[in-house]
Design an enzyme around this catalytic site. Structure first.
Site, PDB file in Angstrom:
ATOM      1  N   GLY A   1       0.840  -1.204   0.000  1.00 51.75           N
ATOM      2  CA  GLY A   1       0.000   0.000   0.000  1.00 51.75           C
ATOM      3  C   GLY A   1       0.867   1.244   0.000  1.00 51.75           C
ATOM      4  O   GLY A   1       2.052   1.184  -0.338  1.00 51.75           O
ATOM      5  N   ASN A   2       0.298   2.373   0.359  1.00 49.45           N
ATOM      6  CA  ASN A   2       1.077   3.608   0.468  1.00 49.45           C
ATOM      7  C   ASN A   2       0.450   4.507   1.524  1.00 49.45           C
ATOM      8  O   ASN A   2      -0.533   4.138   2.152  1.00 49.45           O
ATOM      9  CB  ASN A   2       1.200   4.298  -0.895  1.00 49.45           C
TER      10      ASN A   2
END
Ligand code: PMT
Length: 397
Positions: free
Chosen positions: A207-208
């Site tokens: 993810g981020n």
């Protein structure tokens, strides 16, 4: 402004006498105004004057003393199309910024769903104090608009910044706000926001750091200007507030693409603000990958679809698309290349080299490039103000 519902909050400062003029301007323009005063406000201007001008009893206490009638700040908060606090003293600003709900004005503020405008008024040293600056920054970060005080002679006879802006100018700010509210009426906007999660196994993902704040601010701004908004959001901790926002929650880039493909054909505008993972694990393990007795796993990645590019290729006449470019280097070149390769009409560059810009912050600093060669840089602003700048530019295309 005709028929609009305005809450005029008045706190205890000398400038309260000017609130009567502001109230009269709103009433003359056809607005319905409910005055809410702090107990200190009543020391500076009498509720009788204000109720005579507004045609409504002034609200100041939680209950009417003799009848016990409860004044619902929640109902008021829902009734309003805008709330203006003029004058806003240092104390009221501090209470609003920190949720100290010990009077009717602050409880109403906390319940208000409508945009809030704050016109500070205080002595120059109080205005310059870091506490006041921090509290005003907090209010900005919540999406409130601060109507900056003017410089001039103050009640203390000192000269400096702290005089409440003149009622005529506060009125103009509200007039412009209501005019803008209509400019996306009848339009549909697709907005993507947040990160995407690409599953490695049932407990892990790629993810981020995107929190959705920027994309949600765009959705809120568009809805408040009359648009019907479809907000396709990756996993975030926030919720949209405006009733005209239809939220579609997704997790992965592929799910985001599917939702966008469903809503894009009927959209007039699409704003691609999500931080989409460019790669996903080729396979998601069926059970949790165990550490004990195993070498570190090798995760094979495959390319995710480019959502903006996919939609950009299908764009029909009259549809306008905005992309974002989140960069760490070679900002201009990267933004221009994304603008062209994704067939966008406009790209919003934010760089992680700018303090207060990008992921997670309540602020952002952007440069907008348009496909016809336009370039405009903006200073550091709240994400809601940035959203307004983006939409202001978008509707001129
Ligand atoms: O959510 P916040 O915490 O408020 O942070 C906001 C933000 C930093 C995420 C936001 O302002 C932002 O910059 N969003 C875009 C981030 C990004 O992925 O940029 P990019 O340069 O990698 O992508 C370029 C454009 O293509 C973007 O419009 C992106 O949505 C889109 N894209 C990218 C990859 C992909 N597979 N599909 C896409 O549609």
């Amino acid at each position: 402004m005709k028929g609009k519902h305005i809450i005029l909050g008045i706190s205890g400062g000398i400038a309260a006498y000017k609130s009567a003029t502001l109230l009269r301007l709103f009433i003359k323009a056809g607005a319905e105004v409910q005055v809410v005063m702090t107990p200190a406000g009543k020391e500076f201007i009498t509720p009788v004057t204000l109720s005579a001008l507004s045609g409504k009893p002034v609200v100041s206490e939680f209950f009417t003393a003799n009848s016990g009638e409860w004044h619902s700040h929640v109902d008021l908060g829902l009734w309003a199309d805008a709330m203006v606090i003029a004058p806003a003293t240092a104390s009221t600003i501090a209470k609003m910024a920190n949720g100290v709900a010990d009077n009717m004005l602050v409880t109403t503020y906390l319940s208000a769903k409508a945009p809030v405008f704050v016109a500070p008024a205080m002595d120059l040293d109080m205005f310059a104090h870091p506490t006041t600056s921090r509290n005003l920054d907090l209010l900005r970060s919540y999406g409130n608009t601060i109507i900056e005080p003017a410089s001039g002679e103050l009640a203390s006879h000192l000269i400096g910044k702290g005089r409440m802006e003149e009622p005529e100018n506060i009125f103009k700010v509200l007039e412009a706000f209501f005019a803008k509210q209509e400019d996306l009426k009848g339009k549909k906007m697709l907005v993507t926001a947040g990160p995407t999660y690409e599953k490695i196994d049932p407990v892990r993902f790629i993810g981020n750091y995107s929190t959705g704040k920027m994309g949600y601010a765009i959705a809120e701004e568009a809805a408040s200007r009359g648009a019907e908004v479809v907000l396709v959001s990756g996993p975030v901790d926030i919720m949209p507030r405006h009733p005209a926002i239809h939220l579609v929650k997704v997790e992965s880039a592929r799910e985001m693409l599917a939702a966008c493909e469903e809503h894009f054909p009927t959209a007039d505008y699409a704003v691609m603000c999500a931080a989409v993972a460019d790669y996903a694990p080729a396979d998601c393990a069926a059970t949790k990958i165990k550490r004990e007795g195993n070498e570190p796993p090798v995760i094979h990645l495959v390319k995710n679809p480019d959502i903006a590019k996919t939609l950009g290729m299908k764009k029909r006449d009259g549809q306008k698309m905005v992309g974002f470019a989140l960069e760490t280097d070679h900002e201009f070149d990267n933004a221009m290349s994304k603008l062209r390769s994704k067939n966008l009409d406009m790209i919003v560059l934010n760089s992680l080299r700018d303090k207060g810009a990008g992921f997670g912050t309540d602020t952002n600093k952007i440069t907008i490039f348009t496909a016809d060669g336009g370039e405009t840089s903006f200073g550091l602003k709240s994400k809601r103000e940035v959203a307004a700048d983006i939409i202001d530019t978008l509707i001129t295309l």
